[in-house]
Scaffold this active site. Structure first.
Site, PDB file in Angstrom:
ATOM      1  N   TYR A  56       0.661  -1.438  -0.120  1.00 17.80           N
ATOM      2  CA  TYR A  56       0.012   0.019   0.026  1.00 17.80           C
ATOM      3  C   TYR A  56       0.810   1.331   0.008  1.00 17.80           C
ATOM      4  CZ  TYR A  56      -4.202  -2.886   0.229  1.00 17.80           C
ATOM      5  OH  TYR A  56      -5.093  -3.501  -0.026  1.00 17.80           O
ATOM      6  N   GLN A  89     -15.257   3.111  -5.745  1.00 19.51           N
ATOM      7  CA  GLN A  89     -14.438   1.668  -5.481  1.00 19.51           C
ATOM      8  C   GLN A  89     -13.194   2.165  -4.971  1.00 19.51           C
ATOM      9  OE1 GLN A  89     -16.115  -1.847  -7.411  1.00 19.51           O
ATOM     10  NE2 GLN A  89     -16.357  -0.229  -8.830  1.00 19.51           N
ATOM     11  N   ASN A  90     -12.646   3.495  -5.748  1.00 14.02           N
ATOM     12  CA  ASN A  90     -11.174   3.580  -5.669  1.00 14.02           C
ATOM     13  C   ASN A  90     -10.860   4.177  -4.259  1.00 14.02           C
ATOM     14  OD1 ASN A  90     -11.275   2.984  -8.307  1.00 14.02           O
ATOM     15  ND2 ASN A  90     -11.413   4.999  -9.169  1.00 14.02           N
ATOM     16  N   VAL A  91      -9.562   3.987  -3.815  1.00 18.52           N
ATOM     17  CA  VAL A  91      -8.879   4.509  -2.910  1.00 18.52           C
ATOM     18  C   VAL A  91      -8.312   5.702  -2.851  1.00 18.52           C
ATOM     19  CG1 VAL A  91      -9.248   1.925  -1.711  1.00 18.52           C
ATOM     20  CG2 VAL A  91      -7.120   2.920  -2.742  1.00 18.52           C
ATOM     21  N   ASP A  92      -8.051   6.265  -4.329  1.00 19.68           N
ATOM     22  CA  ASP A  92      -7.244   7.479  -4.506  1.00 19.68           C
ATOM     23  C   ASP A  92      -8.144   8.725  -4.251  1.00 19.68           C
ATOM     24  OD1 ASP A  92      -8.885   8.594  -6.848  1.00 19.68           O
ATOM     25  OD2 ASP A  92      -7.773   6.516  -8.030  1.00 19.68           O
ATOM     26  N   HIS A 107     -14.243   1.407  -0.548  1.00 18.90           N
ATOM     27  CA  HIS A 107     -13.247   0.480  -0.190  1.00 18.90           C
ATOM     28  C   HIS A 107     -12.235   1.245   0.501  1.00 18.90           C
ATOM     29  CE1 HIS A 107     -14.620  -2.367  -3.639  1.00 18.90           C
ATOM     30  NE2 HIS A 107     -15.366  -2.495  -2.637  1.00 18.90           N
ATOM     31  N   GLY A 173     -15.866   2.481 -15.713  1.00 16.01           N
ATOM     32  CA  GLY A 173     -14.177   1.849 -15.452  1.00 16.01           C
ATOM     33  C   GLY A 173     -14.357   0.806 -14.469  1.00 16.01           C
ATOM     34  N   THR A 174     -15.307   0.176 -14.196  1.00 13.25           N
ATOM     35  CA  THR A 174     -15.320  -0.982 -13.417  1.00 13.25           C
ATOM     36  C   THR A 174     -15.526  -2.229 -14.059  1.00 13.25           C
ATOM     37  OG1 THR A 174     -16.177  -1.954 -11.533  1.00 13.25           O
ATOM     38  CG2 THR A 174     -17.487  -0.439 -12.432  1.00 13.25           C
ATOM     39  N   SER A 175     -15.163  -3.457 -13.865  1.00 11.40           N
ATOM     40  CA  SER A 175     -15.492  -4.672 -14.363  1.00 11.40           C
ATOM     41  C   SER A 175     -16.430  -5.177 -13.632  1.00 11.40           C
ATOM     42  CB  SER A 175     -14.151  -5.490 -14.106  1.00 11.40           C
ATOM     43  OG  SER A 175     -13.819  -5.932 -12.861  1.00 11.40           O
TER      44      SER A 175
END
Ligand code: OAD
Length: 236
Positions: A56, A89-92, A107, A173-175
């Site tokens: 991380y 869902q991004n952690v940025d 997330h 942009g998510t699968s």
């Protein structure tokens, strides 16, 4: 004045790909280089905390060097006319740095640490590292403020409520591989217009009113935003 319509935007790693942040499941993605169970589970943390911290720390370094791209920036424009809520869902923190006012992180957040003693003790990280020996005010080791595989998603209920209020729902942009987040689209109202921007084939999660836009986020999102602002997207 008519009350403002609500746009909910659900983003995944693809929205930050053009900012230089690696996705997870594309070819060359992070889960090709690392095993999830070695770096992103509570068991990994018990077994080898140094490896997890290092994984991380490297992700954090990448985020600190990245800048918001055209997709993050154009989403901010929507706030001129609509109530906009981003669920990521991004952690940025690229949505925040672009200027989006309401961002919910499902997330976790890479630039924060939290106590292993009390999950409510959350801290901003100064710089790019959490080191072994960095402790919370109660004396326990700090861990990344990330939701690992096998852990509860505390914000899921809140996100589901937000999705159910959407007048337009945009997926970028998510699968749609990771649950419960991937199921969020099913909380939307019947007839809510739903758009999905992704340059690759994403399996339709069983939604009939879903419009697929096969473009990268940097190209597809500004075009979609402009259409919505011009009133070219029919609102039910
Ligand atoms: P994935 O890596 O699974 O999917 C990324 C998606 O982005 C794919 O559908 C790509 O086609 C798409 N993509 C790639 N480049 C793009 C671009 N320039 N513009 C738009 N889309 C692009 O990432 P997520 O679906 O976000 O969780 O992954 C979900 C969760 O799995 C993450 O939050 C993370 C991960 O393991 C945790 O770590 C808990």
């Amino acid at each position: 004045m008519a009350s403002q319509k609500k746009i909910v935007v659900f983003t995944g790693a693809g929205v930050s790909a053009e900012s230089g942040i690696s996705t997870f499941r594309d070819s060359g993605g992070l889960w090709e280089k690392y095993d999830i169970k070695d770096v992103a589970t509570p068991e990994a943390w018990m077994k080898n905390p140094n490896l997890v911290l290092e994984f991380y720390n490297q992700r954090r370094k990448q985020v600190l060097e990245a800048k918001p791209n055209a997709a993050h920036k154009s989403l901010v424009e929507l706030e001129k006319k609509f109530k906009v809520q981003i669920i990521t869902q991004n952690v940025d923190d690229l949505h925040e740095r672009a200027g989006s006012k309401k961002v919910l992180h499902l997330h976790g957040e890479i630039r924060k640490s939290r106590s292993t003693f009390n999950h409510e003790l959350i801290y901003e990280i100064k710089g790019w590292e959490i080191k072994a020996g960095d402790k919370c005010e109660k004396g326990s080791q700090l861990r990344p403020h990330i939701v690992w595989f096998g852990e509860q998603v505390p914000e899921m209920e809140h996100a589901t409520e937000i999705a159910s209020e959407a007048d337009i729902f945009i997926i970028i942009g998510t699968s749609l591989n990771v649950y419960p987040a991937a199921g969020l689209v099913h909380a939307t109202k019947t007839n809510c217009p739903i758009f999905l921007v992704d340059p690759n084939e994403v399996t339709n999660p069983g939604i009939s009113n879903l419009v697929m836009i096969r473009e990268t986020a940097g190209k597809g999102v500004p075009v979609l935003v402009e259409k919505i602002l011009k009133g070219e997207v029919l609102l039910k």
